[in-house]
Motif scaffolding. Structure first.
Motif, mmCIF file in Angstrom:
data_model
loop_
_atom_site.group_PDB
_atom_site.id
_atom_site.type_symbol
_atom_site.label_atom_id
_atom_site.label_comp_id
_atom_site.label_asym_id
_atom_site.label_seq_id
_atom_site.Cartn_x
_atom_site.Cartn_y
_atom_site.Cartn_z
ATOM 1 N N ARG A 142 38.699 36.028 29.422
ATOM 2 C CA ARG A 142 39.171 35.333 30.630
ATOM 3 C C ARG A 142 38.294 35.680 31.832
ATOM 4 O O ARG A 142 38.015 34.828 32.672
ATOM 5 C CB ARG A 142 40.629 35.676 30.891
ATOM 6 C CG ARG A 142 41.526 34.986 29.891
ATOM 7 C CD ARG A 142 42.941 35.501 29.942
ATOM 8 N NE ARG A 142 43.693 34.956 28.833
ATOM 9 C CZ ARG A 142 44.662 34.068 28.967
ATOM 10 N NH1 ARG A 142 45.029 33.664 30.155
ATOM 11 N NH2 ARG A 142 45.284 33.598 27.918
ATOM 12 N N ASP A 143 37.841 36.915 31.905
ATOM 13 C CA ASP A 143 36.932 37.297 32.984
ATOM 14 C C ASP A 143 35.617 36.526 32.865
ATOM 15 O O ASP A 143 35.084 36.037 33.861
ATOM 16 C CB ASP A 143 36.687 38.808 32.948
ATOM 17 C CG ASP A 143 35.742 39.247 34.040
ATOM 18 O OD1 ASP A 143 36.033 38.978 35.228
ATOM 19 O OD2 ASP A 143 34.703 39.855 33.714
ATOM 20 N N TRP A 184 43.163 29.673 30.385
ATOM 21 C CA TRP A 184 42.725 30.863 31.102
ATOM 22 C C TRP A 184 42.969 30.698 32.568
ATOM 23 O O TRP A 184 43.194 31.546 33.323
ATOM 24 C CB TRP A 184 41.258 31.166 30.832
ATOM 25 C CG TRP A 184 40.338 30.082 31.285
ATOM 26 C CD1 TRP A 184 40.008 28.946 30.614
ATOM 27 C CD2 TRP A 184 39.653 29.999 32.531
ATOM 28 N NE1 TRP A 184 39.165 28.187 31.364
ATOM 29 C CE2 TRP A 184 38.934 28.805 32.546
ATOM 30 C CE3 TRP A 184 39.591 30.818 33.637
ATOM 31 C CZ2 TRP A 184 38.146 28.410 33.614
ATOM 32 C CZ3 TRP A 184 38.802 30.418 34.698
ATOM 33 C CH2 TRP A 184 38.090 29.226 34.688
ATOM 34 N N ALA A 219 30.088 31.200 29.383
ATOM 35 C CA ALA A 219 31.122 32.204 29.107
ATOM 36 C C ALA A 219 30.855 32.908 27.776
ATOM 37 O O ALA A 219 31.034 34.125 27.665
ATOM 38 C CB ALA A 219 32.502 31.547 29.100
ATOM 39 N N ALA A 260 32.920 29.903 35.742
ATOM 40 C CA ALA A 260 33.595 28.716 36.292
ATOM 41 C C ALA A 260 33.995 27.735 35.191
ATOM 42 O O ALA A 260 33.938 26.525 35.368
ATOM 43 C CB ALA A 260 32.724 28.033 37.342
ATOM 44 N N GLY A 261 34.380 28.271 34.044
ATOM 45 C CA GLY A 261 34.852 27.443 32.948
ATOM 46 C C GLY A 261 33.765 26.867 32.061
ATOM 47 O O GLY A 261 34.050 26.137 31.122
ATOM 48 N N SER A 306 36.139 33.003 33.917
ATOM 49 C CA SER A 306 36.264 32.928 35.371
ATOM 50 C C SER A 306 34.891 33.025 36.039
ATOM 51 O O SER A 306 34.560 32.234 36.923
ATOM 52 C CB SER A 306 37.175 34.048 35.865
ATOM 53 O OG SER A 306 37.305 33.986 37.254
ATOM 54 N N ARG A 307 34.090 33.980 35.600
ATOM 55 C CA ARG A 307 32.756 34.165 36.183
ATOM 56 C C ARG A 307 31.841 32.977 35.917
ATOM 57 O O ARG A 307 30.951 32.692 36.710
ATOM 58 C CB ARG A 307 32.120 35.447 35.661
ATOM 59 C CG ARG A 307 32.836 36.670 36.210
ATOM 60 C CD ARG A 307 32.245 38.019 35.815
ATOM 61 N NE ARG A 307 31.068 38.061 35.003
ATOM 62 C CZ ARG A 307 30.912 38.839 33.936
ATOM 63 N NH1 ARG A 307 31.887 39.635 33.541
ATOM 64 N NH2 ARG A 307 29.801 38.830 33.266
#
Length: 108
Positions: free
Chosen positions: A68-69, A108, A81, A75-76, A72-73
């Motif tokens: 999830r971090d 997320w 990711a 931006a999806g 998030s970092r």
């Protein structure tokens, strides 16, 4: 209300519906081009997904938090990711993909 598992050619859908016809309507509304391959009324009103089946069994790591971090970092952005997840955890590509995609599905 019963819980139904509906497998189409592209998705596995878990939904509550009053009967089979209502469950088929859920698929028709959400994914009108999908063909239903299997429709099963579940014997209980809960659904469990095995973390082992997703390859998320390492006791030293909470993949959900890390994934999830990374989401998030990035931006999806799934590809970014996955790259971030691999750098954070040392996972191979397949493990990282499973972790990121399973967390994307969970919202997320």
């Amino acid at each position: 209300m019963p819980l139904f598992e509906i497998e189409t050619d592209s998705h596995i859908i878990i939904t509550w519906a009053t009967d089979e016809d209502a469950a088929r309507e859920v698929v028709a509304d959400a994914y009108p081009t999908d063909q239903i391959a299997r429709l099963t009324k579940r014997p209980r009103d809960t659904w469990v997904i095995s973390k082992g089946a997703l390859g998320l069994t390492s006791p030293n790591l909470n993949p959900c938090t890390v994934a999830r971090d990374c989401l998030s970092r990035s931006a999806g952005d799934k590809v970014n990711a996955i790259r971030l997840y691999r750098m954070e955890t040392g996972s191979d590509l397949e493990q990282a993909r499973k972790a990121i995609e399973s967390n994307m599905v969970m919202g997320w």
